[in-house]
Design an enzyme around this catalytic site. Sequence first.
Site, short mmCIF file in Angstrom:
data_model
loop_
_atom_site.label_atom_id
_atom_site.label_comp_id
_atom_site.label_asym_id
_atom_site.label_seq_id
_atom_site.Cartn_x
_atom_site.Cartn_y
_atom_site.Cartn_z
N LYS A 206 17.11 18.53 100.43
CA LYS A 206 16.52 18.47 101.77
C LYS A 206 16.12 19.86 102.23
O LYS A 206 15.01 20.09 102.67
CB LYS A 206 17.54 17.84 102.73
N GLU A 212 23.57 25.47 94.39
CA GLU A 212 23.80 24.73 93.15
C GLU A 212 22.48 24.18 92.60
O GLU A 212 22.19 24.29 91.41
CB GLU A 212 24.74 23.53 93.42
N GLY A 267 20.99 14.18 105.11
CA GLY A 267 21.14 14.21 103.65
C GLY A 267 21.88 12.99 103.12
O GLY A 267 21.45 12.35 102.16
N ARG A 268 23.01 12.64 103.75
CA ARG A 268 23.81 11.53 103.22
C ARG A 268 23.24 10.17 103.62
O ARG A 268 23.82 9.13 103.30
CB ARG A 268 25.26 11.68 103.68
N GLU A 353 31.87 13.14 105.57
CA GLU A 353 31.02 14.21 106.07
C GLU A 353 30.51 13.85 107.47
O GLU A 353 30.21 14.72 108.28
CB GLU A 353 29.85 14.48 105.11
N HIS A 384 46.19 -1.13 87.98
CA HIS A 384 47.13 -0.65 86.95
C HIS A 384 47.40 0.84 87.11
O HIS A 384 47.92 1.48 86.20
CB HIS A 384 46.56 -0.95 85.56
N LYS A 512 30.55 28.11 102.06
CA LYS A 512 29.30 28.62 101.47
C LYS A 512 29.13 30.09 101.83
O LYS A 512 28.75 30.91 100.98
CB LYS A 512 28.09 27.86 102.03
O1 F6P Z 1 26.75 21.26 101.90
C1 F6P Z 1 26.64 19.94 102.34
C2 F6P Z 1 25.22 19.46 102.25
O2 F6P Z 1 24.42 20.10 103.16
C3 F6P Z 1 25.14 17.95 102.42
O3 F6P Z 1 25.14 17.55 103.74
C4 F6P Z 1 23.90 17.64 101.68
O4 F6P Z 1 23.80 16.28 101.35
C5 F6P Z 1 24.06 18.53 100.47
O5 F6P Z 1 24.69 19.69 100.95
C6 F6P Z 1 22.78 18.91 99.77
O6 F6P Z 1 21.88 19.53 100.64
P1 F6P Z 1 20.35 19.68 100.25
O7 F6P Z 1 19.79 18.31 100.09
O8 F6P Z 1 19.73 20.43 101.40
O9 F6P Z 1 20.28 20.47 98.97
#
Ligand code: F6P
Length: 547
Positions: A206, A212, A267-268, A353, A384, A512
């Site tokens: 987003k 990452e 995002g979620r 979240e 189990h 972060k």
């Molecule tokens: O760090 C949390 C977050 O911002 C989430 O809310 C989001 O889904 C995820 O990281 C990834 O964010 P992006 O889509 O901006 O890379």
Amino acid sequence: MSRLIESPAWQALKAHQKVIEPLHMRQMFRDDPARFDKFSVQLNGLLFDYSKNRINAETVKLLLALASQAGLPGWIERLFSGDKVNSTERRAALHTALRTPQGIPVLVDGKDVMPDVHRVLGLMRSFSDAVRNGTHRGHTGKQITDIVNIGIGGSDLGPLMACEALKPYGSPNLRAHFVSNIDSTQLTETLKKLDAESTLFIVSSKSFTTQETLTNARSARVWLVERLGDEQAVARHFAAISTNLDATAKFGIDPRNVFEFWDWVGGRYSLWSAIGLPIALYIGMDNFEELLGGAHAMDEHFRNAPLEQNIPALMGLLGIWYGNFFGAGSHALFPYDQYLHRFPAYLQQLDMESNGKRVDRDGTPVDYDTGMVIWGELGTNGQHAFFQLIHQGTRMIPADFIAPLHSHNPLGEHHSLLLANCFAQTEALMLGKTVEEARVELEAQGLRGEALEALLQHKVFPGNKPTNTLLFDRLDPHTLGMLIALYEHKVFVQSVLWNINPFDQWGVELGKQLAGKILPELRDGSLASRHDASTRGLIQHYHERCR
Ligand code: F6P
């Protein structure tokens, strides 16, 4: 004390909890043969059975009064009509618009967003059709056989969960892979299996600033160019999905392969947007639209059904009943469907979240518990492993059991056995086993006297453990859409009752920021004095062993 705790509806529930606490569901079922009919709802083939909860008609009435006191119907309308319900970020939260059929306007700041929504859906259709039918090929002319989604959190979990859940609808000619972790092992292990000539990377973010995702995307790009020996190859092997089109351009993604979405999509809550492109590629756009259709059906139900028949509202209220009045700290999810193996992980982000908040909408610290710990595992596997604690441990863990009536892979008696286990677990959790029943059982096994007494208490199950059961015909795209939207709305209901903003996530920022400060120290061997002794010790240890 907060206004919520002082409120008449809250206080009435608190007093009512004292009445319900000593009652056993076993007795409630005995006393009322119509309990299942009273406490279950059916919607388009989805059955929601909430009769195995520690409730009676009065409980539901009081929970509904709490919902009215919080103005839930008004909040639902605000959500759907594009109000800035995400107050701290001054944004609407319009995931519902993403699955609204054409011709129904939805306004954000006076502008109808629906033409844009359907324009991007059209682009997703053209692109996914082109990849699937071989019109869009790799740089050397090979057909695309592997899609690698690079994204994390909401830009990973939704598409990953849905591709796994809808495997029976997946193209036999495409494999979908997901790389989220900054740990290079995930990318390396994924790339090992792939041929660069037939691989398409989708960089999903987003913000397009997530460390990452950008790190993985850069490494994937190096891998591709090394193998194909040509920078130009990137244009046919990389697509991006983002709200940040400047950043995708800077990264060098061909604008024809960029799919946008908007800041009013959290995002979620984004798998319905272009973030769902890997799903559309894998199961085809018609099936993706079925998924949207299922979510829309649940939206209509949530928006229009009276609260006493409203599945997301009832689920949300039951969660509050246990979390705030019985002190339950976690809620478990048990899908009895192998294809739903990532559903608990997906719902973990969605719920935790969203509702993991310590201050209310006005910024005042709350004096009541908010979001529960969400966790889960597939049935029957969990039975189990950790079900022991739910049956005989000391904590109350309300749980949702989720199961299809039909398997995509019928095989002998497997599915009947699966469902028998699912139904049996909710029955066992509710009924338990009394001392008398345990005694009779042990006697039947030939035990007597001291030997029997020594074992007796270990064989007792208190029961009275609350569960919901969700049954549906088959896990198809429409049903999955309904299920996901159901949980989205459940989370929203709870946020309204707790008066918190479920659409921001400031809590992810601090870690972060600190990682950004520590990274240069790992690079150059320095050690800042501002660290506490533990963090200093850890960094020092790294320096000693790794440099
Ligand atoms: O760090 C949390 C977050 O911002 C989430 O809310 C989001 O889904 C995820 O990281 C990834 O964010 P992006 O889509 O901006 O890379």
